[in-house]
Scaffold this motif. Sequence first.
Motif, PDB file in Angstrom:
ATOM      1  N   GLU A 176       0.825  -1.220   0.000  1.00 44.87           N
ATOM      2  CA  GLU A 176       0.000   0.000   0.000  1.00 44.87           C
ATOM      3  C   GLU A 176       0.853   1.262   0.000  1.00 44.87           C
ATOM      4  N   LEU A 177       2.043   1.179   0.586  1.00 38.66           N
ATOM      5  CA  LEU A 177       2.905   2.367   0.606  1.00 38.66           C
ATOM      6  C   LEU A 177       3.729   2.470  -0.673  1.00 38.66           C
ATOM      7  N   ARG A 178       4.108   1.298  -1.206  1.00 38.91           N
ATOM      8  CA  ARG A 178       5.002   1.337  -2.358  1.00 38.91           C
ATOM      9  C   ARG A 178       4.319   1.976  -3.569  1.00 38.91           C
ATOM     10  N   THR A 179       3.041   1.657  -3.788  1.00 40.73           N
ATOM     11  CA  THR A 179       2.356   2.170  -4.983  1.00 40.73           C
ATOM     12  C   THR A 179       2.345   3.707  -5.012  1.00 40.73           C
ATOM     13  N   SER A 183       4.781   6.318  -7.428  1.00 41.93           N
ATOM     14  CA  SER A 183       4.183   7.330  -8.288  1.00 41.93           C
ATOM     15  C   SER A 183       4.744   8.715  -7.953  1.00 41.93           C
ATOM     16  N   VAL A 184       4.813   9.030  -6.653  1.00 43.75           N
ATOM     17  CA  VAL A 184       5.331  10.342  -6.232  1.00 43.75           C
ATOM     18  C   VAL A 184       6.783  10.499  -6.684  1.00 43.75           C
ATOM     19  N   LYS A 185       7.567   9.455  -6.482  1.00 46.78           N
ATOM     20  CA  LYS A 185       8.995   9.505  -6.848  1.00 46.78           C
ATOM     21  C   LYS A 185       9.146   9.761  -8.348  1.00 46.78           C
ATOM     22  N   GLY A 186       8.332   9.038  -9.146  1.00 46.56           N
ATOM     23  CA  GLY A 186       8.404   9.191 -10.616  1.00 46.56           C
ATOM     24  C   GLY A 186       8.070  10.613 -11.038  1.00 46.56           C
ATOM     25  N   PHE A 187       6.955  11.144 -10.473  1.00 43.38           N
ATOM     26  CA  PHE A 187       6.541  12.504 -10.840  1.00 43.38           C
ATOM     27  C   PHE A 187       7.594  13.535 -10.426  1.00 43.38           C
ATOM     28  N   LEU A 188       8.136  13.363  -9.191  1.00 39.79           N
ATOM     29  CA  LEU A 188       9.120  14.354  -8.721  1.00 39.79           C
ATOM     30  C   LEU A 188      10.351  14.348  -9.620  1.00 39.79           C
ATOM     31  N   ARG A 210      -2.475  14.001  -3.752  1.00 39.04           N
ATOM     32  CA  ARG A 210      -3.443  12.937  -3.423  1.00 39.04           C
ATOM     33  C   ARG A 210      -2.727  11.707  -2.842  1.00 39.04           C
ATOM     34  N   ASN A 211      -1.609  11.365  -3.511  1.00 35.39           N
ATOM     35  CA  ASN A 211      -0.865  10.188  -3.038  1.00 35.39           C
ATOM     36  C   ASN A 211      -0.301  10.407  -1.634  1.00 35.39           C
ATOM     37  N   VAL A 212       0.230  11.625  -1.418  1.00 33.35           N
ATOM     38  CA  VAL A 212       0.795  11.920  -0.093  1.00 33.35           C
ATOM     39  C   VAL A 212      -0.329  11.870   0.952  1.00 33.35           C
ATOM     40  N   GLU A 213      -1.478  12.434   0.562  1.00 32.99           N
ATOM     41  CA  GLU A 213      -2.605  12.427   1.500  1.00 32.99           C
ATOM     42  C   GLU A 213      -3.022  10.989   1.841  1.00 32.99           C
ATOM     43  N   GLU A 246     -19.592  16.155   7.682  1.00 37.25           N
ATOM     44  CA  GLU A 246     -18.140  16.165   7.901  1.00 37.25           C
ATOM     45  C   GLU A 246     -17.506  14.840   7.457  1.00 37.25           C
ATOM     46  N   ALA A 247     -18.205  13.721   7.739  1.00 37.24           N
ATOM     47  CA  ALA A 247     -17.664  12.419   7.335  1.00 37.24           C
ATOM     48  C   ALA A 247     -17.636  12.313   5.812  1.00 37.24           C
ATOM     49  N   LEU A 248     -18.669  12.843   5.146  1.00 35.26           N
ATOM     50  CA  LEU A 248     -18.702  12.806   3.675  1.00 35.26           C
ATOM     51  C   LEU A 248     -17.534  13.612   3.112  1.00 35.26           C
ATOM     52  N   ASN A 249     -17.277  14.765   3.683  1.00 32.04           N
ATOM     53  CA  ASN A 249     -16.143  15.585   3.219  1.00 32.04           C
ATOM     54  C   ASN A 249     -14.834  14.848   3.416  1.00 32.04           C
ATOM     55  N   ALA A 250     -14.708  14.205   4.593  1.00 36.07           N
ATOM     56  CA  ALA A 250     -13.455  13.506   4.888  1.00 36.07           C
ATOM     57  C   ALA A 250     -13.251  12.320   3.952  1.00 36.07           C
ATOM     58  N   ALA A 251     -14.368  11.752   3.469  1.00 35.86           N
ATOM     59  CA  ALA A 251     -14.257  10.560   2.619  1.00 35.86           C
ATOM     60  C   ALA A 251     -14.139  10.916   1.137  1.00 35.86           C
ATOM     61  N   LYS A 252     -14.086  12.213   0.820  1.00 32.38           N
ATOM     62  CA  LYS A 252     -14.083  12.642  -0.584  1.00 32.38           C
ATOM     63  C   LYS A 252     -13.005  11.948  -1.410  1.00 32.38           C
ATOM     64  N   GLY A 253     -11.825  11.785  -0.776  1.00 33.52           N
ATOM     65  CA  GLY A 253     -10.701  11.179  -1.488  1.00 33.52           C
ATOM     66  C   GLY A 253     -11.071   9.819  -2.068  1.00 33.52           C
TER      67      GLY A 253
END
Length: 389
Positions: A176-179, A183-188, A210-213, A246-253
């Motif tokens: 879950e962390l590697r994916t 992606s972040v590493k590639g973009f950076l 998004r990935n960092v979040e 508030e829960a709906l907002n938090a789950a937006k991702g």
Amino acid sequence: MVEHQKAEAVLKQAFPELGDAEIALLAATATFADFSAGAYICHEGDEGTTLYVLVEGEADILVHADEEEILVDTIAPPAYFGEMAFLGETTRTATIRTRTDCHVLVLDHEDFLPVAHENPDLLRRLLRQIIGHLRRNDEAVIRELNVKNEALRRAYADLAEQEEMRTKFIATLSHELRTPLTSVKGFLSLIQQGAITGDSLKAVLDSVARNVEYMVGLTNDLLILYEMHPSAPDFVYLNLTDVVIEALNAAKGAMNGLETAVTLDIAPDLPLICADKRGLVLALRALIENAFKFNPDKKPIHIKVWNLNETEVAIAVSDEGIGIPENARQKIFEPFYRVEKEGGQHLFPGLGVGLTIARFMVERHNGRIQVDSHPYSGSTFTIILPQNK
Ligand code: ADP
């Protein structure tokens, strides 16, 4: 009662299969003794030629293993012990320590031998009864051992299951962390090389954010799970509609832009309830995220809040997703548990901790979570909370 009659009455109770004449013969060889509480009547491993019948008081049977003293049983009248001495076996197999002051009847092998010699029938019947008693004791011990064995087997299976879950969890976490990290590493690296500019730069940075979040979310979940008391709960009077929003907002991702696929049905007459907002939002958010995640056709999800009865309110999150097999419905609340496809494959991302956290938060409100699910046609998770008016 004179000593002899008393001895007969005790022996009759201890050896009910013997006849009156035999009891009288035995009683003639018996004496009485007293032991105060905590005294040792006999010691395991010692030589002994006496059989004891407990007349008054209680005593412990103890055996020793690896220098540890194990309490096998506590006996009360008319129990007898030291019977092996009568079978010709003279080494004590257990230690007897009095629990209270004890009055005992004592039969010594040496005194008994001449009587037995004269009355072979008495010896035969007495031995038969003692052997029957030993056999029944053995059977009871075997039954108890079987029960303990079964408990040990279950504990071992639980441990093995936990170990397997831990191993799987580490594999899941790295995956879950590697994916997102890859992606972040590639973009950076592309940004560093100046390969992404203008409008694309904004889209790429959004994706990095998004990935960092997502990774921050994962680590937060883990922290909550390991501490299980993320911050002292702050109980205040709350409007449940605010909690849902508030829960709906938090789950937006997790919604991938499908916010419109949520229908809300909130009863107009809900009472304010005394609750910890952060905890409730976390619980509801986990249910909403799951409703989106385990829903590959992205069918709408439905949230309903209503007064369940005079004392409880309910918040239900329903989806028309893949559903949960019956045998997994209780396990899904355990840490790191995720339903697998055949072959041990997981089709959806996740660590298997969302529902564990949700249940913890709801139970902290003296509430409960129910699940109703039909494989392939969807699930409904319902949080039920006391109103605490
Ligand atoms: P995660 O979602 O991170 O896997 P959870 O603890 O939230 O962990 O859920 C545990 C498991 O329960 C999930 O992996 C999934 O197999 C099952 N599950 C939870 N919610 C649903 C749902 N709405 N529909 C189908 N399966 C679900």
